[in-house]
Each structure stands twice: as structure tokens, then as C-alpha cells.
Design an enzyme around this catalytic site. Structure first.
Site, PDB file in Angstrom:
ATOM      1  N   SER A  11       0.840  -1.192   0.000  1.00 47.64           N
ATOM      2  CA  SER A  11       0.000   0.000   0.000  1.00 47.64           C
ATOM      3  C   SER A  11       0.873   1.239   0.000  1.00 47.64           C
ATOM      4  O   SER A  11       1.702   1.426   0.896  1.00 47.64           O
ATOM      5  CB  SER A  11      -0.896   0.006   1.246  1.00 47.64           C
ATOM      6  OG  SER A  11      -1.430   1.302   1.419  1.00 47.64           O
ATOM      7  N   HIS A  35      -1.408  -1.421  -4.142  1.00 49.84           N
ATOM      8  CA  HIS A  35      -2.654  -1.022  -3.477  1.00 49.84           C
ATOM      9  C   HIS A  35      -2.677   0.502  -3.319  1.00 49.84           C
ATOM     10  O   HIS A  35      -1.764   1.090  -2.733  1.00 49.84           O
ATOM     11  CB  HIS A  35      -2.727  -1.719  -2.119  1.00 49.84           C
ATOM     12  CG  HIS A  35      -4.020  -1.549  -1.407  1.00 49.84           C
ATOM     13  ND1 HIS A  35      -5.147  -2.287  -1.717  1.00 49.84           N
ATOM     14  CD2 HIS A  35      -4.376  -0.743  -0.383  1.00 49.84           C
ATOM     15  CE1 HIS A  35      -6.137  -1.946  -0.899  1.00 49.84           C
ATOM     16  NE2 HIS A  35      -5.703  -0.992  -0.083  1.00 49.84           N
ATOM     17  N   ASP A  37      -4.842   3.619  -1.899  1.00 52.61           N
ATOM     18  CA  ASP A  37      -5.926   3.973  -0.986  1.00 52.61           C
ATOM     19  C   ASP A  37      -6.438   5.377  -1.289  1.00 52.61           C
ATOM     20  O   ASP A  37      -5.723   6.360  -1.103  1.00 52.61           O
ATOM     21  CB  ASP A  37      -5.426   3.923   0.460  1.00 52.61           C
ATOM     22  CG  ASP A  37      -5.215   2.498   0.932  1.00 52.61           C
ATOM     23  OD1 ASP A  37      -6.172   1.706   0.859  1.00 52.61           O
ATOM     24  OD2 ASP A  37      -4.093   2.170   1.365  1.00 52.61           O
ATOM     25  N   MET A  39      -9.044   8.141  -0.193  1.00 52.78           N
ATOM     26  CA  MET A  39      -9.893   8.537   0.946  1.00 52.78           C
ATOM     27  C   MET A  39     -10.370   9.958   0.721  1.00 52.78           C
ATOM     28  O   MET A  39      -9.604  10.814   0.267  1.00 52.78           O
ATOM     29  CB  MET A  39      -9.110   8.467   2.248  1.00 52.78           C
ATOM     30  CG  MET A  39      -8.433   7.134   2.510  1.00 52.78           C
ATOM     31  SD  MET A  39      -7.768   7.089   4.187  1.00 52.78           S
ATOM     32  CE  MET A  39      -6.756   5.598   4.102  1.00 52.78           C
ATOM     33  N   HIS A  68      -8.452   1.047  -3.802  1.00 52.03           N
ATOM     34  CA  HIS A  68      -9.362   0.856  -2.662  1.00 52.03           C
ATOM     35  C   HIS A  68     -10.029   2.193  -2.374  1.00 52.03           C
ATOM     36  O   HIS A  68      -9.401   3.093  -1.811  1.00 52.03           O
ATOM     37  CB  HIS A  68      -8.547   0.344  -1.462  1.00 52.03           C
ATOM     38  CG  HIS A  68      -9.336   0.170  -0.211  1.00 52.03           C
ATOM     39  ND1 HIS A  68      -8.737  -0.024   1.027  1.00 52.03           N
ATOM     40  CD2 HIS A  68     -10.671   0.147   0.027  1.00 52.03           C
ATOM     41  CE1 HIS A  68      -9.666  -0.154   1.953  1.00 52.03           C
ATOM     42  NE2 HIS A  68     -10.853  -0.038   1.382  1.00 52.03           N
ATOM     43  N   MET A  70     -12.199   4.481  -0.422  1.00 51.06           N
ATOM     44  CA  MET A  70     -12.871   4.746   0.857  1.00 51.06           C
ATOM     45  C   MET A  70     -13.554   6.094   0.712  1.00 51.06           C
ATOM     46  O   MET A  70     -13.111   7.114   1.256  1.00 51.06           O
ATOM     47  CB  MET A  70     -11.840   4.727   1.994  1.00 51.06           C
ATOM     48  CG  MET A  70     -11.416   3.302   2.351  1.00 51.06           C
ATOM     49  SD  MET A  70      -9.851   3.252   3.237  1.00 51.06           S
ATOM     50  CE  MET A  70      -8.736   3.261   1.829  1.00 51.06           C
ATOM     51  N   MET A 139     -11.667  -5.842   5.697  1.00 52.58           N
ATOM     52  CA  MET A 139     -10.794  -4.985   6.510  1.00 52.58           C
ATOM     53  C   MET A 139     -10.430  -5.724   7.793  1.00 52.58           C
ATOM     54  O   MET A 139     -11.293  -6.325   8.435  1.00 52.58           O
ATOM     55  CB  MET A 139     -11.498  -3.672   6.879  1.00 52.58           C
ATOM     56  CG  MET A 139     -11.825  -2.741   5.719  1.00 52.58           C
ATOM     57  SD  MET A 139     -10.428  -2.236   4.686  1.00 52.58           S
ATOM     58  CE  MET A 139      -9.348  -1.448   5.879  1.00 52.58           C
ATOM     59  N   ASP A 177      -6.797  -6.393   4.588  1.00 49.82           N
ATOM     60  CA  ASP A 177      -6.171  -5.067   4.574  1.00 49.82           C
ATOM     61  C   ASP A 177      -6.207  -4.474   5.975  1.00 49.82           C
ATOM     62  O   ASP A 177      -7.275  -4.274   6.541  1.00 49.82           O
ATOM     63  CB  ASP A 177      -6.952  -4.175   3.586  1.00 49.82           C
ATOM     64  CG  ASP A 177      -6.331  -2.797   3.416  1.00 49.82           C
ATOM     65  OD1 ASP A 177      -5.243  -2.545   3.959  1.00 49.82           O
ATOM     66  OD2 ASP A 177      -6.952  -1.974   2.707  1.00 49.82           O
TER      67      ASP A 177
END
Ligand code: DX5
Ligand code: ZN
Length: 226
Positions: A11, A35, A37, A39, A68, A70, A139, A177
Site C-alpha cells: 500500500s 494497493h 488507498d 480517501m 481501494h 474509501m 478490513m 487489509d
């Protein structure tokens, strides 16, 4: 193309963003996926990167992107990541009214579709939706920040998903994760996970590529013994 038995996905959340392209290249030969992320400061309190950064980064590496999301309103934003060349786009069950429809849209846009289940969300209501998906991200922390402590009780969801996937002969990766490191990855693999995200354990190591290889080795050993 041969399908790797286990996926390790560093990540970038734990990378040095001032040298992001180099940090990514440092794991290029060892990692299976990267990965990413995303957000939005709404679905989770934290704020990271969005589509323009992913588009730029896409040109900097050959690694498949495991995005991913979020974020709230994934139906509005997720297909853009597929268009940007993401290999897999995962959105949160908690943020989506019709996960099956968005999964179909992602696949139509040429990406794999992933469903993420946060810490406090049970898995059972989503099991029947899994044929629409290519990855299920369970998660093992509360989504939002890297560097948190792994919560082993959440592996019950991985076990339930593994039973369901095997019984239905589904082609689906079960990804974990949060807090995945040398001292936690074996339990996750033994529970039935076959894709592993690791931020701190990779980018906090002196040799990130070696850390990725070591994690894969540990996971492989545990999966074989399970
Ligand atoms: C947190 C992110 C994770 C995070 C994992 O919500 O989804 O991908 O980067 O970081 P570590 O491996 O440090 O727990
Ligand atoms: Zn993540």
C-alpha cells in the site's frame, strides 16, 4: 498468463509521497499488485489522493493497480478509476445502495470489481452478491488510517467468505487489509485469505522488496498448512 496463488499488494499509503514513483519502482519486481488507498474525508476522516494522481502514477509503473476507494458515492467516481487503467476497483459496501449494479459497471469499464467490508459490517448480507465480484476485501482494521493494529477477530469474516467461495466454486480473491505484517499474515492466510495488503510492513522496512517476498513466503507456508 499464470494466476499467482497468492497476491501481495504493497500500500502506497505508507510510502514517501515526495518520491512516490521511486517508492513504487522499489517494489515493482516483488509485488503482484499496487494497493492505492483513495480517501475522501467523508466516508473516512482521512484524505489522500484522487483520480489525477492515479492517472499520473499509472504511467510510472507496470504493476496492476488495486484501487481501494474509501469514499462516499462510489457510483459517481469508481468507473473513472477503471477508465484510468486500474486493474481492480474496490468500493465499500457501506457506501453503496446497489453494489451489484456498480460491480457490473466496473466490469463493463474493463476492471475487476471489488467489494470492501469495514470493521463493523457483517459479511453475511453480502455473500449472495459475491458472484458479481472478483475481489472481496475484508478490513482487518477500521478503514481510514495506516499503521493500526491488526484485529484477529475479523478473520471470522474471512473464514465465512472462504467457506462460501469454495462451496460455490466462485472465482474470487479474498483480500485482507490492515495491520498485515510478518507476525499476522500467517493467521490471515490460514483463515483463507489469498491477497494481502501491507503498507507499514513494506514501506517501514529497510528493504521494501525483500519485505514483500518475505510476506509472500510466510503466507504461502501458512496456506499450504491450512
Ligand atoms: C487503511 C488502508 C490500508 C492501509 C494499510 O484504511 O485501507 O490499505 O494502507 O496500512 P497498514 O498495512 O500499515 O495497516
Ligand atoms: Zn486499503
Amino acid at each position: 498468463m499464470t494466476v499467482p496463488p497468492l497476491i501481495v499488494a504493497p500500500s502506497i499509503l505508507a510510502a514517501d509521497f515526495s518520491r512516490l514513483a521511486e517508492e513504487v519502482r522499489a517494489v515493482e519486481d516483488a509485488a503482484d499488485w499496487l494497493h492505492v488507498d483513495v480517501m475522501d474525508n467523508h466516508f473516512v476522516p482521512n484524505l489522500t489522493i484522487g483520480l489525477p494522481v492515479v492517472q499520473s502514477l499509472r504511467a510510472a509503473t507496470t504493476l496492476p493497480f488495486d484501487v481501494h476507494l474509501m469514499i462516499t458515492d462510489p457510483h459517481r467516481w469508481a468507473p473513472g478509476y477503471a477508465d484510468a487503467g486500474a486493474y481492480n476497483v474496490t468500493f465499500h459496501a457501506e457506501a453503496c445502495d446497489d453494489p451489484g449494479a456498480l460491480a457490473r459497471d466496473l466490469r463493463a469499464a474493463g476492471a475487476k470489481a471489488g467489494l470492501a467490508i469495514d470493521r463493523d459490517t457483517p459479511i453475511e448480507p453480502y455473500l449472495d452478491l459475491l458472484p458479481n465480484f472478483d475481489t472481496l476485501l475484508v478490513m482487518t482494521i477500521k478503514a481510514g488510517f495506516g499503521g493500526q493494529r491488526f484485529l484477529p477477530q475479523l478473520l471470522d469474516k474471512v473464514r465465512a467468505a472462504r467457506r462460501h467461495v469454495d462451496a460455490g466454486h466462485l472465482e474470487l480473491r479474498i483480500e485482507v487489509d490492515g495491520g498485515i505484517a510478518a507476525d499476522t499474515i500467517e493467521q490471515a492466510a490460514a483463515a483463507g485469505a489469498d491477497a494481502f495488503v501491507a503498507g507499514t510492513a513494506v514501506y517501514g522496512a529497510d528493504d521494501p522488496a525483500e519485505a514483500v517476498r518475505r510476506l509472500r513466503e510466510l503466507a504461502g507456508g501458512a496456506a499450504a498448512g491450512a
